[in-house]
Structures are given as C-alpha cells and as structure tokens.
Design an enzyme around this catalytic site. Structure first.
Site, PDB file in Angstrom:
ATOM      1  N   VAL B 178       0.714  -1.070  -0.009  1.00  0.00           N
ATOM      2  CA  VAL B 178      -0.049  -0.116  -0.231  1.00  0.00           C
ATOM      3  C   VAL B 178       0.905   1.333  -0.001  1.00  0.00           C
ATOM      4  CG1 VAL B 178      -1.666   1.405   1.435  1.00  0.00           C
ATOM      5  CG2 VAL B 178      -1.992  -1.153   1.371  1.00  0.00           C
ATOM      6  N   VAL B 181       2.074   1.779  -3.587  1.00  0.00           N
ATOM      7  CA  VAL B 181       1.112   2.439  -4.288  1.00  0.00           C
ATOM      8  C   VAL B 181       1.006   4.104  -3.890  1.00  0.00           C
ATOM      9  CG1 VAL B 181      -1.496   2.554  -5.002  1.00  0.00           C
ATOM     10  CG2 VAL B 181       0.051   0.530  -4.491  1.00  0.00           C
ATOM     11  N   HIS B 182       0.997   4.118  -2.639  1.00  0.00           N
ATOM     12  CA  HIS B 182       0.919   5.506  -2.037  1.00  0.00           C
ATOM     13  C   HIS B 182       1.880   6.573  -2.738  1.00  0.00           C
ATOM     14  CE1 HIS B 182      -0.026   8.815   0.964  1.00  0.00           C
ATOM     15  NE2 HIS B 182       1.167   8.671   1.219  1.00  0.00           N
ATOM     16  N   VAL B 183       2.951   6.159  -2.365  1.00  0.00           N
ATOM     17  CA  VAL B 183       4.198   6.779  -2.831  1.00  0.00           C
ATOM     18  C   VAL B 183       4.198   7.109  -4.313  1.00  0.00           C
ATOM     19  CG1 VAL B 183       6.941   6.903  -3.122  1.00  0.00           C
ATOM     20  CG2 VAL B 183       5.801   6.369  -1.012  1.00  0.00           C
TER      21      VAL B 183
END
Ligand code: HEM
Ligand code: SF4
Ligand code: SF4
Lengths: 310, 221
Positions: B178, B181-183
């Site tokens: 996660v 994905v966020h970065v």
C-alpha cells in the site's frame, strides 16, 4: 548395568566436532557435511528416575548458572518452569493408573529434545544463531542471537527462554562442549540411578529396547520409546511406562511437529510476500514508462484562475 | 459548516498563479513523522523477514539493536498515524461517487480525468490507501505487541504468539505494498508532493484532480 563413561584424561584433546560439522545453520544456506558423524542421543528412562534433581544441579554447576531462590507452591517442581538459567527441569506428575488403581509418580526431566527437524532453528532469523551438528546436537550460538524470540514460536516443546539480563535465548546444549571431548552430558554423569544414559543413537535405541522388555514383563504393557517421528526423531529420548499417553507426563507432546502456522510463516509467506512487494514496485515502474507522468496543463491553470475569479 | 470537502486550513490564494493551501504545518509534521517511522519499520522489519535482507540490520547498529528498536518505532508510527487519522478520517468517508470513480479505474490509470466524476479532497484511491493503512496499522500494532518478547512475551501463549507473528508478517507485506502505491501515486501525479512539503498545490492541480474540493473552497469565499 550400562557402562559408565570414564573420567576425562587430563591431557587436552581436540574437539571431535565443530563449525566444520554443521548440517544446518539458521538463516543461512550451507552445504551439509557429506559424512555425518554417528548420531548421539541421551536416553532418559522415566521409570528409573527417583526425582532427586541431581541432573538439575549438575546442569547449573557445569554451565555455571545460578537460579533464583524460589517459592514453594505445594509441588515438587522447582523452579516452576524452565528459565534462562534452568535448562533442564524435573516435572512431577501424580498419576492414578485407572487399570491398576495404583498411584504412580511420573517424573520427567524436561529440556531441549535436540530434534532432528528443529523448529527453533527454522524459525530463527539471525544467521548462525542456531546450528545443528552432524551428530544431531542443536546448539544456540549466543554471539549471533538477537533475542527476538522466534525460536520460542518455532519449538514444538516450548523450550527456549530469553534472558531478561542479556536478551539472549538459552536452552540445553546437550553439553556439546563435553561431548566434543568424549564426555557424556553433565546430567548423565550425575544421575545416581543411571536413568540418564548417553551414547550413539543406535546404542541408545538398543538399550531402550531392553528396558522396555523389562517394563513390559512387569506389567507396563504400553511401555515404549519416545522418539517422535513428527520432528524426524530426537536426540534426547524417553523410555515411558505409558508410551501410548505421553501427555500424562506433565504435558509431553503426543505428536510433536513444527506448527503449521510456523511453516506457513517461514515458508510460503516469505516468497509470496517478497514477490508481491516486487510486483507492486514493478507495476509502478512499468506504469510510469507506459503512461508517463500525469501533468497539470496550462489549460488546468487557466480554468482554476477562471473559477477562482479576481 | 455546509462544506463537506474542506478541512480547516484549506484556502485559495488568488493572483497571477492560483495556489491552494492543502495541509497545515501541523498536518505536514504529523505526516512526515508517520512516513519516516513507516519506512524505518519496513526496513528493520524486512531485515528479520528474510535472511537475504538481514544485512539491513547494519543500518540500525546490528541485529540486537534492530530487534530492540523496531517495536519502539512502531509505537511512534501508531501515535503518528492516530494523529493523521483524527485529522483526515472525515474527508475519507466513502461516498457514492467513489464507486463510480473506481469503476472507471481505466480512465484513472490512463489519465483521462475528464471522464471521471469530480473529486473532493480525496479520491477513491486515496481513501482506499487511507482505510487500508488504518486497518493494517491496527493489525500491526496489536500483533506487534503480542510478539514483543522483551515486555509482553509472558502474557501470551506460544500458540497466540505464532499466530501473531504470521499476521504481523502478512500485514507488513500488505502495508509495504500500500505504501508503494501511495508513494508512486504521489510521484506519478506531478505537483502532488508540494502538498506535503510546502503545504500547497497549484490551482491547476486542484482543478485537474480535486475539482469539487476547489469549487467548495472558492464558493466558501
Ligand atoms: C505498529 C507497531 C509495530 C510493532 C509494535 C511491531 C513489533 C514487531 C516485533 C516485536 C517484531 C519481532 C522482531 C522484533 O522484536 O523487533 C516485528 C517484526 C516485523 N515487523 Fe513489526 N511492529 C510494528 C509495525 C510494523 C510495520 C508498520 C511494519 C512494516 C511496514 C512492520 C514490519 C515487520 C516485519 C516485516 C517483521 C518481521 C516479520 C517476520 O520475521 O516474518 N512492523 N515487529
Ligand atoms: S532469540 Fe536468538 S536464537 Fe531465538 S530465534 Fe531469535 S536470534 Fe534465533
Ligand atoms: S526441542 Fe525445541 S529448542 Fe530443542 S531442538 Fe527441538 S525445536 Fe529446538
């Protein structure tokens, strides 16, 4: 009578096994030695034990350990559990045999079983903190231990204990230092009834057979050897009067094996986990190559200005 | 307040170039403490996760130090994230348009944002990151405490500790994914990172990616 291992010669001799004789090393891939040394075993004959705790004392003595003064809660077990200093512990069970109506005092010497398939070693994340020699001895190497407690989760016998003093894991070494120079373990040497004997695993199995035949002739029809196949056998074995019910011996595991949870954790999870992390990163990388950055256009800025007004 | 998409501190600055305040200084400090501890946790955790990564313990001063420090960083992460949660949970509540956004995920990844519903302060992807991190961090702290041998080992059975370490490893893998994905989203959508470094984005960025948020901010003036 079993032949007594003679006292050591005063002349120092070279260790019979060491780092070159490993078949397993925690968190490391090693090539096991081609030629195994004869497997050793300690045989504990529960039927001969008188519960004197000489072995417990000998263990403290040889390994230079001191146990805290305990409290009496009305049982003979002292201390009440294995500790970072107590690597072997006599556990006393009063068992009422339903068949004979006799009260039997079952006294089991608890401690590391030196499993052929050691769960502690397989769970350990620190390279070289747990090793297995080709003669079957499983040893903790303090210098490499990080104190995480994974060995506790891996062990099917609930043996390792972590010291609050130095945060290292401790358990019975099978006196690997003594065995290396041809001696038996300290506990074996101290046992006044020879309930503890030590030798090659083959010898011990043969010796156990004699004891079992004897016990059967005395009416213990389920007498047998405890060398559990679930961990591919152990290098500490018991002769039990009631080998069909190991559990009555202060909770000795009936069918020990490395927990499936531990196998899942140390097996599939590792590879699936690393693969998933790699794939997620690769997806981002590929997406960026294919789709390119998502940039704000001049048009967007103009629209924002129009919306915000003056 | 009638507004549903605006957080305290959000504001539009008009001028030759419209800029929009997105995160207060407090929120940014809170974010970077959380982010830093998550990265340190991932590195120190992975060091024990697989032997091929054990060398990472060198970054923390060896194996025993890595073992000792990891759970404490976890405590920092927990309180850091708790702060973010309290700040952001309301604007991350799920709405019907979020389903529409998710159904058009193809337009999302191909940057065809004109086909998507107008988005408030957070889009459905950001909300998913928020909620999955919330759940994963709860799983990580609870399982982490159970396997914190030094202080809590004696309170749990071996069987409970086995289960906890498995959950911890699985949740950690999920959290790291996660996080990637966020970065990645922050890098891919250019102009995003300044929101967390300087606290503001350009008007064009807000118009392009969070138009409903921008509209509410503007009309609130
Ligand atoms: C939130 C509070 C957390 C606590 C209290 C905690 C605690 C622990 C503990 C006690 C261990 C065992 C090793 C040691 O004693 O250091 C561990 C292992 C680990 N932790 Fe955490 N942790 C937390 C958060 C995290 C986070 C956020 C991640 C990743 C993003 C993570 C990843 C890992 C990994 C990968 C392992 C190794 C697991 C294995 O060996 O399979 N932890 N953690
Ligand atoms: S406590 Fe020590 S011996 Fe036990 S698993 Fe951790 S590093 Fe290995
Ligand atoms: S009894 Fe436990 S500590 Fe001893 S070798 Fe087996 S798994 Fe390791």
């Amino acid at each position: 009578m079993f032949t007594i291992i003679p006292n050591p010669q005063a002349k120092p001799i070279d260790a019979k096994f060491g780092d070159k004789d490993l078949i397993r090393r925690s968190a490391s891939s090693i090539t096991p030695v081609a030629q195994r040394q004869p497997e050793v075993a300690k045989l504990i004959d529960v039927s001969k034990c008188i519960g004197c705790k000489a072995c417990q004392v000998a263990c403290l003595e040889w390994n230079n350990l001191t146990e805290e003064v305990g409290v009496n809660v009305g049982v003979y077990d002292n201390p009440h559990d294995l500790t970072p200093n107590t690597w072997t512990l006599m556990r006393y069970t009063e068992y009422e045999n339903p068949e004979s109506g006799n009260l039997e005092w079952l006294i089991r010497k608890d401690g590391c079983m030196h499993c052929e398939d050691p769960g502690c070693l397989k769970a350990c994340p620190a390279p070289g903190a747990i090793v297995q020699y080709s003669n079957g001895i499983v040893d903790f190497v303090k210098a490499n231990c990080i104190g995480c407690g994974y060995c506790i989760k891996g062990c099917p016998f609930n043996i390792p204990r972590i010291s609050k003093v130095d945060n290292k894991a401790y358990k019975c070494t099978l006196c690997s230092d003594r065995v290396a120079v041809g001696q038996g373990p300290a506990c074996q040497k101290a046992c006044p009834t020879q309930a503890i004997v030590f030798g090659t695993k083959d010898e011990m199995k043969k010796w156990a057979e004699k004891r079992i035949t004897d016990l059967k002739s005395r009416g213990f029809k389920n007498a047998g050897l405890y060398d559990p196949p679930g961990v591919q056998g152990t290098h500490v074995m018991y002769v039990l009067q009631h080998a069909d019910k190991p559990n009555i011996y202060a909770g000795l595991a009936d069918n020990p094996r490395i927990s499936p949870i531990v196998e899942l954790w140390k097996g599939g999870t590792k590879y699936a986990g690393l693969a998933l992390i790699g794939l997620t990163a690769a997806f981002g990388f590929l997406h960026h190559i294919v789709a390119g950055p998502n940039r704000v256009t001049d048009h967007d800025e103009q629209e924002a200005k129009r919306l915000a007004g003056k | 307040m009638a507004s549903t998409e605006v957080a305290p501190g959000d504001a539009v600055h008009r001028g030759p170039q419209v800029t929009v305040d997105r995160y207060t200084r407090g929120a940014r400090i809170n974010h970077w403490i959380t982010a830093g501890s998550l990265v340190l946790l991932a590195i120190s955790g992975l060091a024990l996760f697989h032997p091929s990564l054990y060398w990472l313990t060198g970054l923390f001063g060896g194996g025993p130090n890595t073992r000792a420090i990891h759970p404490w960083i976890g405590v920092v992460l927990f309180f850091g994230f708790l702060g973010l949660f309290i700040r952001f949970w309301k604007l991350n509540l799920w709405e019907r348009t979020d389903n529409v956004w998710l159904k058009k995920i193809k337009d999302v990844v191909t940057s065809n944002e004109e086909n998507l519903p107008e988005v408030g302060k957070y889009n459905a992807g950001q909300k998913l990151v928020f909620w999955s991190m919330s759940i994963l961090i709860i799983l990580l702290i609870t399982s982490g405490l159970v396997i914190w041998e030094q202080y809590f080992g004696q309170y749990f059975t071996v069987e409970q500790r086995r289960l906890a370490v498995l959950i911890h490893a699985l949740a950690a893998v999920a959290a790291i994914c996660v996080w990637i994905v966020h970065v990645y989203a922050a890098i891919w959508v250019r102009g995003t990172i300044s929101a967390m470094t300087q606290g503001r984005v350009t008007g064009g960025w807000a118009w392009r990616h969070h138009r409903k948020w921008l509209r509410e901010l503007v009309s609130g003036k």
